[in-house]
Write a protein that holds these residues in place. Structure first.
Motif, PDB file in Angstrom:
ATOM      1  N   GLU A 116       0.837  -1.199   0.000  1.00 22.61           N
ATOM      2  CA  GLU A 116       0.000   0.000   0.000  1.00 22.61           C
ATOM      3  C   GLU A 116       0.876   1.254   0.000  1.00 22.61           C
ATOM      4  O   GLU A 116       0.621   2.210  -0.734  1.00 22.61           O
ATOM      5  CB  GLU A 116      -0.919  -0.008   1.219  1.00 22.61           C
ATOM      6  N   ARG A 117       1.910   1.247   0.799  1.00 25.52           N
ATOM      7  CA  ARG A 117       2.827   2.392   0.867  1.00 25.52           C
ATOM      8  C   ARG A 117       3.509   2.620  -0.476  1.00 25.52           C
ATOM      9  O   ARG A 117       3.689   3.759  -0.910  1.00 25.52           O
ATOM     10  CB  ARG A 117       3.853   2.139   1.970  1.00 25.52           C
ATOM     11  N   GLU A 118       3.859   1.549  -1.157  1.00 23.95           N
ATOM     12  CA  GLU A 118       4.485   1.656  -2.490  1.00 23.95           C
ATOM     13  C   GLU A 118       3.500   2.284  -3.477  1.00 23.95           C
ATOM     14  O   GLU A 118       3.878   3.129  -4.301  1.00 23.95           O
ATOM     15  CB  GLU A 118       4.934   0.271  -2.969  1.00 23.95           C
ATOM     16  N   LEU A 119       2.243   1.881  -3.420  1.00 20.56           N
ATOM     17  CA  LEU A 119       1.226   2.466  -4.306  1.00 20.56           C
ATOM     18  C   LEU A 119       1.026   3.951  -4.012  1.00 20.56           C
ATOM     19  O   LEU A 119       0.847   4.750  -4.942  1.00 20.56           O
ATOM     20  CB  LEU A 119      -0.090   1.712  -4.176  1.00 20.56           C
ATOM     21  N   VAL A 153       4.757   3.042 -17.208  1.00 19.51           N
ATOM     22  CA  VAL A 153       5.999   2.648 -17.888  1.00 19.51           C
ATOM     23  C   VAL A 153       7.080   2.369 -16.844  1.00 19.51           C
ATOM     24  O   VAL A 153       7.793   1.362 -16.926  1.00 19.51           O
ATOM     25  CB  VAL A 153       6.454   3.732 -18.898  1.00 19.51           C
ATOM     26  N   PHE A 154       7.203   3.246 -15.861  1.00 21.47           N
ATOM     27  CA  PHE A 154       8.204   3.061 -14.811  1.00 21.47           C
ATOM     28  C   PHE A 154       7.965   1.755 -14.057  1.00 21.47           C
ATOM     29  O   PHE A 154       8.891   0.980 -13.826  1.00 21.47           O
ATOM     30  CB  PHE A 154       8.175   4.245 -13.837  1.00 21.47           C
ATOM     31  N   LYS A 155       6.724   1.505 -13.691  1.00 18.58           N
ATOM     32  CA  LYS A 155       6.380   0.302 -12.914  1.00 18.58           C
ATOM     33  C   LYS A 155       6.678  -0.971 -13.706  1.00 18.58           C
ATOM     34  O   LYS A 155       7.300  -1.902 -13.185  1.00 18.58           O
ATOM     35  CB  LYS A 155       4.907   0.361 -12.517  1.00 18.58           C
ATOM     36  N   VAL A 156       6.246  -1.023 -14.953  1.00 18.48           N
ATOM     37  CA  VAL A 156       6.496  -2.203 -15.785  1.00 18.48           C
ATOM     38  C   VAL A 156       8.001  -2.384 -16.015  1.00 18.48           C
ATOM     39  O   VAL A 156       8.531  -3.498 -15.930  1.00 18.48           O
ATOM     40  CB  VAL A 156       5.729  -2.110 -17.125  1.00 18.48           C
ATOM     41  N   THR A 157       8.685  -1.286 -16.280  1.00 21.62           N
ATOM     42  CA  THR A 157      10.137  -1.345 -16.478  1.00 21.62           C
ATOM     43  C   THR A 157      10.833  -1.867 -15.230  1.00 21.62           C
ATOM     44  O   THR A 157      11.692  -2.749 -15.310  1.00 21.62           O
ATOM     45  CB  THR A 157      10.691   0.054 -16.827  1.00 21.62           C
ATOM     46  N   PHE A 158      10.467  -1.310 -14.090  1.00 21.58           N
ATOM     47  CA  PHE A 158      11.101  -1.706 -12.840  1.00 21.58           C
ATOM     48  C   PHE A 158      10.908  -3.187 -12.578  1.00 21.58           C
ATOM     49  O   PHE A 158      11.852  -3.894 -12.199  1.00 21.58           O
ATOM     50  CB  PHE A 158      10.550  -0.866 -11.677  1.00 21.58           C
ATOM     51  N   ARG A 175      12.864   2.812 -22.595  1.00 20.08           N
ATOM     52  CA  ARG A 175      12.562   3.111 -24.002  1.00 20.08           C
ATOM     53  C   ARG A 175      11.773   1.979 -24.664  1.00 20.08           C
ATOM     54  O   ARG A 175      10.830   2.232 -25.416  1.00 20.08           O
ATOM     55  CB  ARG A 175      13.855   3.402 -24.776  1.00 20.08           C
ATOM     56  N   GLU A 176      12.137   0.736 -24.362  1.00 24.63           N
ATOM     57  CA  GLU A 176      11.415  -0.403 -24.933  1.00 24.63           C
ATOM     58  C   GLU A 176       9.962  -0.445 -24.453  1.00 24.63           C
ATOM     59  O   GLU A 176       9.044  -0.654 -25.252  1.00 24.63           O
ATOM     60  CB  GLU A 176      12.116  -1.718 -24.562  1.00 24.63           C
ATOM     61  N   VAL A 177       9.750  -0.242 -23.163  1.00 21.52           N
ATOM     62  CA  VAL A 177       8.392  -0.271 -22.614  1.00 21.52           C
ATOM     63  C   VAL A 177       7.588   0.910 -23.156  1.00 21.52           C
ATOM     64  O   VAL A 177       6.413   0.755 -23.507  1.00 21.52           O
ATOM     65  CB  VAL A 177       8.411  -0.293 -21.066  1.00 21.52           C
ATOM     66  N   LEU A 178       8.201   2.065 -23.262  1.00 15.73           N
ATOM     67  CA  LEU A 178       7.520   3.226 -23.828  1.00 15.73           C
ATOM     68  C   LEU A 178       7.142   2.971 -25.286  1.00 15.73           C
ATOM     69  O   LEU A 178       6.033   3.318 -25.710  1.00 15.73           O
ATOM     70  CB  LEU A 178       8.386   4.475 -23.703  1.00 15.73           C
ATOM     71  N   ASP A 179       8.029   2.353 -26.043  1.00 15.97           N
ATOM     72  CA  ASP A 179       7.705   1.998 -27.434  1.00 15.97           C
ATOM     73  C   ASP A 179       6.532   1.038 -27.489  1.00 15.97           C
ATOM     74  O   ASP A 179       5.661   1.152 -28.366  1.00 15.97           O
ATOM     75  CB  ASP A 179       8.914   1.404 -28.143  1.00 15.97           C
ATOM     76  N   GLU A 180       6.491   0.076 -26.557  1.00 17.28           N
ATOM     77  CA  GLU A 180       5.368  -0.861 -26.504  1.00 17.28           C
ATOM     78  C   GLU A 180       4.067  -0.134 -26.183  1.00 17.28           C
ATOM     79  O   GLU A 180       3.015  -0.421 -26.785  1.00 17.28           O
ATOM     80  CB  GLU A 180       5.626  -1.954 -25.467  1.00 17.28           C
TER      81      GLU A 180
END
Length: 188
Positions: A116-119, A153-158, A175-180
């Motif tokens: 919860e704190r992370e969210l 994008v940050f969350k998926v990348t991380f 960059r790859e996740v942003l392109d997706e």
């Protein structure tokens, strides 16, 4: 114990991470953290308000980096590209910290309160990015959409980065996740 101990904060962080990994977050006390670090509880509380803060102390630094970078991106940049530049700068925070990031996330994933704190942290980052975009002249809902997309994008990348071997460059993954994401929104 002496009155001054070198790198007290770093020693407390290391001791906490070890104990959280060994015994779990809930079962670890501040007393145990301080003892493992060779320090006092009072010293612990000089550096952290509670044992959760060991895991989230860098949040404000990350937010400041994102906002400052975003504010410095040329005004001609599209909102999502400006956010991407900020995320790229944030990736430098994690350079050479793969194992620590992985260990931290494992501790967070094992505890609902920490999840919860992370969210909440991610929501604050999104709000700060959105506000910065609005100050740059980006209207709503574009500012909020770009901010939320950036955090996604940050969350998926991380997640990809910590699940990987650690040899992948986080900036390249961003960059790859942003392109997706761009391909998904373009109907591809």
């Amino acid at each position: 114990m002496s009155r001054w101990e070198p790198n007290a904060r770093g020693r407390l962080e290391q001791a906490a991470m070890e104990l959280y990994s060994e015994h779990g977050f809930e079962q670890t006390t501040v007393t145990e953290i301080a003892r493992r670090a060779g320090l006092t509880e009072r010293t612990f509380f000089r550096h952290f308000s509670d044992k959760r803060e060991v895991l989230f102390a860098g949040s404000s630094t990350l937010q400041d980096l994102l906002v400052d970078t975003l504010a410095g991106v040329p005004g001609s940049a599209a909102p999502i590209d400006a956010v991407a530049a900020a995320l790229d700068a944030a990736a430098t925070v994690f350079r050479d910290r793969h194992e620590q990031a992985r260990q931290r996330q494992k501790i967070i994933n094992a505890n609902a309160e920490l999840q919860e704190r992370e969210l909440i942290k991610l929501a604050r980052l999104s709000a700060a990015i959105s506000e910065t975009l609005r100050r740059r002249g980006v209207a709503e809902p574009a500012a909020s959409l770009a901010a939320e997309a950036g955090i996604a994008v940050f969350k998926v990348t991380f997640e990809r980065w910590i699940d990987g071997p650690g040899s992948r460059d986080m900036s390249q993954l961003i960059r790859e996740v942003l392109d997706e994401l761009k391909a998904v929104t373009a109907g591809g």
